[in-house]
Design an enzyme around this catalytic site. Structure first.
Site, PDB file in Angstrom:
ATOM      1  CB  SER A 163       8.550 -34.943 -36.410  1.00  0.00           C
ATOM      2  OG  SER A 163       7.275 -33.598 -36.817  1.00  0.00           O
ATOM      3  CE  LYS A 223      10.740 -31.080 -37.537  1.00  0.00           C
ATOM      4  NZ  LYS A 223       9.716 -31.954 -37.792  1.00  0.00           N
TER       5      LYS A 223
END
Length: 141
Positions: A58, A95
């Site tokens: 990701s 993230k």
């Protein structure tokens, strides 16, 4: 993300090349004049620093790949745009922290890969910024 814990009591000194060019070749120096100690030179707050092995894709848009090691400092206050390790839904995630919607009552955790969704974090969510990623270490071969 798997967290790797350990003490930083031992020195790890490696020879440090003064300049490595990524453009045109230059004459190499015949000697190395400095050393790099990961514990001394990369870690500002040893008592609050951890390693974590990245799992997944990701964050590949930022060059953070599956298998990379993230160096995470828990003593740094996270700011907008930082790469963070967040604890959400009982698991760790790496993230980008997006604080642009704080006044609207939520924040976002963004992926750096368009194939992966962002997470919207509202007040009712169980959420904690666990630490800020300050370095990544990758294996090339």
């Amino acid at each position: 993300m798997k967290l790797i814990t350990g003490e930083f009591e031992e020195e790890l000194r490696l020879q440090f090349a003064p300049a490595i060019r990524a453009g045109f070749p230059s004459p190499a120096e015949d000697y190395m004049n400095d050393s790099l100690d990961f514990n001394r030179d990369l870690i500002r707050h040893p008592e609050a620093t951890f390693y974590g092995r990245v799992e997944g894709e990701s964050m590949i848009g930022l060059g953070i790949n599956d298998g990379d090691i993230a160096v995470i400092d828990r003593s740094i206050e996270a700011e907008h745009g930082d790469v963070v390790v967040a604890f959400i839904n009982n698991e760790f995630n790496v993230k980008l922290l997006d604080l642009t919607h704080q006044k609207e009552g939520f924040i976002e955790l963004r992926s750096a890969n368009p194939k992966f969704p962002s997470f919207r974090i509202d007040e009712e969510d169980q959420f904690q910024v666990w630490g800020v990623v300050i370095w990544t270490i990758k294996k090339w071969k």
